[in-house]
Scaffold this motif. Sequence first.
Motif, PDB file in Angstrom:
ATOM      1  N   GLY A 167     -14.557  23.304  39.937  1.00  0.00           N
ATOM      2  CA  GLY A 167     -14.020  24.326  40.882  1.00  0.00           C
ATOM      3  C   GLY A 167     -14.408  23.621  42.299  1.00  0.00           C
ATOM      4  O   GLY A 167     -14.100  24.462  43.033  1.00  0.00           O
ATOM      5  N   LEU A 168     -14.351  22.309  42.284  1.00  0.00           N
ATOM      6  CA  LEU A 168     -14.187  21.720  43.563  1.00  0.00           C
ATOM      7  C   LEU A 168     -12.823  21.819  44.242  1.00  0.00           C
ATOM      8  O   LEU A 168     -11.826  21.209  43.366  1.00  0.00           O
ATOM      9  N   LYS A 169     -12.767  22.183  45.451  1.00  0.00           N
ATOM     10  CA  LYS A 169     -11.221  22.307  45.974  1.00  0.00           C
ATOM     11  C   LYS A 169     -11.293  21.473  47.536  1.00  0.00           C
ATOM     12  O   LYS A 169     -12.260  21.457  48.454  1.00  0.00           O
ATOM     13  N   GLY A 170     -10.057  21.238  47.871  1.00  0.00           N
ATOM     14  CA  GLY A 170      -9.724  20.873  49.191  1.00  0.00           C
ATOM     15  C   GLY A 170     -10.710  19.804  49.803  1.00  0.00           C
ATOM     16  O   GLY A 170     -10.833  18.878  49.325  1.00  0.00           O
ATOM     17  N   LYS A 171     -11.209  19.988  51.047  1.00  0.00           N
ATOM     18  CA  LYS A 171     -11.800  19.119  51.856  1.00  0.00           C
ATOM     19  C   LYS A 171     -13.161  18.584  51.005  1.00  0.00           C
ATOM     20  O   LYS A 171     -13.788  17.487  50.963  1.00  0.00           O
ATOM     21  N   GLU A 172     -13.817  19.812  50.534  1.00  0.00           N
ATOM     22  CA  GLU A 172     -15.222  19.468  49.641  1.00  0.00           C
ATOM     23  C   GLU A 172     -14.805  18.724  48.626  1.00  0.00           C
ATOM     24  O   GLU A 172     -15.695  17.921  48.279  1.00  0.00           O
ATOM     25  N   ARG A 173     -13.872  18.869  47.689  1.00  0.00           N
ATOM     26  CA  ARG A 173     -13.532  17.904  46.551  1.00  0.00           C
ATOM     27  C   ARG A 173     -13.269  16.771  47.092  1.00  0.00           C
ATOM     28  O   ARG A 173     -13.747  15.755  46.503  1.00  0.00           O
ATOM     29  N   LYS A 174     -12.736  16.085  48.042  1.00  0.00           N
ATOM     30  CA  LYS A 174     -12.387  14.763  48.616  1.00  0.00           C
ATOM     31  C   LYS A 174     -13.602  14.317  49.174  1.00  0.00           C
ATOM     32  O   LYS A 174     -13.781  13.086  48.895  1.00  0.00           O
ATOM     33  N   ALA A 175     -14.495  14.908  49.812  1.00  0.00           N
ATOM     34  CA  ALA A 175     -15.736  14.418  50.192  1.00  0.00           C
ATOM     35  C   ALA A 175     -16.646  14.256  49.158  1.00  0.00           C
ATOM     36  O   ALA A 175     -17.334  13.123  49.224  1.00  0.00           O
ATOM     37  N   ARG A 176     -16.570  15.041  48.152  1.00  0.00           N
ATOM     38  CA  ARG A 176     -17.517  14.648  46.863  1.00  0.00           C
ATOM     39  C   ARG A 176     -16.995  13.462  46.260  1.00  0.00           C
ATOM     40  O   ARG A 176     -17.885  12.663  45.915  1.00  0.00           O
ATOM     41  N   ILE A 177     -15.713  13.311  45.940  1.00  0.00           N
ATOM     42  CA  ILE A 177     -15.284  12.206  45.207  1.00  0.00           C
ATOM     43  C   ILE A 177     -15.444  10.847  45.759  1.00  0.00           C
ATOM     44  O   ILE A 177     -15.984   9.775  45.355  1.00  0.00           O
ATOM     45  N   GLU A 178     -15.132  11.064  47.352  1.00  0.00           N
ATOM     46  CA  GLU A 178     -15.538   9.824  48.175  1.00  0.00           C
ATOM     47  C   GLU A 178     -17.026   9.337  47.985  1.00  0.00           C
ATOM     48  O   GLU A 178     -17.409   8.067  47.903  1.00  0.00           O
ATOM     49  N   GLU A 179     -17.707  10.096  48.118  1.00  0.00           N
ATOM     50  CA  GLU A 179     -19.079  10.032  48.192  1.00  0.00           C
ATOM     51  C   GLU A 179     -19.663   9.399  46.786  1.00  0.00           C
ATOM     52  O   GLU A 179     -20.581   8.527  46.748  1.00  0.00           O
ATOM     53  N   ALA A 180     -19.160  10.067  45.541  1.00  0.00           N
ATOM     54  CA  ALA A 180     -19.564   9.524  44.322  1.00  0.00           C
ATOM     55  C   ALA A 180     -18.880   8.021  44.025  1.00  0.00           C
ATOM     56  O   ALA A 180     -19.517   7.362  43.494  1.00  0.00           O
TER      57      ALA A 180
END
Length: 243
Positions: free
Chosen positions: A105-118
């Motif tokens: 359920g991750l969307k938008g800026k939060e999804r992008k930030a989480r992916i880059e962090e991982a």
Amino acid sequence: MTKPFLEMSGITKSFGQHEVLKDIDLCVKKGEIYGILGPSGAGKTTLVKMIVGLEKMSSGEILMDGERLPSQVLIQKIGYMAQSDALYQELTAYENLEFFASLYGLKGKERKARIEEALNVVNLIHHQKKQVHNYSGGMKRRLSLAASLLHQPDLLILDEPTVGIDPVLRQSIWEQFYELKKNGTTIIVTTHVMDEAEKCDTLGLLRDGKLIASGSPSELKAQAGVSSIEEAFLKFGGAQYAN
């Protein structure tokens, strides 16, 4: 006494007449790294699959933060990395993580930030546009780990997470485990590698479906009167252990 974050009581599992797990009682504290050590066939994978609801117990009870598992609500707070990599080979690493992020359920800026962090955690940020079928086995393991971290789970379950990963990167990944622990993540890791067992806060020694001993690595060595975890495992009843 502090209440356990995860508590397994009287866990048994049978496949037909074969009893795989035998009356397991196990407690994991909040924010610790708990290692389940044992040879292949000891029941490690079956045990952790029960926590995420992928395997049904024959009897017993599992509680996470006082709530019974499996649970549709609590499963959102658990990250799971299986032994086999469940990745889409024709997609890039980034596309794979986008898919898993959407499931959480991750969307938008939060999804992008989480992916880059991982991707940064597993040192794949420079390989994110490469299709997974071009990845080495070790890179696929690292991407699977990244997928399990996306939703910042309270409980992270890792089944043999560093198999096929070179020693230098393995050290780096363990450093990330310690960082996650500092941030309050509780980690359960299965392993048959003795030096990894030494890195855990608490160890459960599993042999033939039985929990033969548990405690910190130093406690287990002291109780057994030996200087290594391998010797302790043998002393506690794992005499047929073979790496």
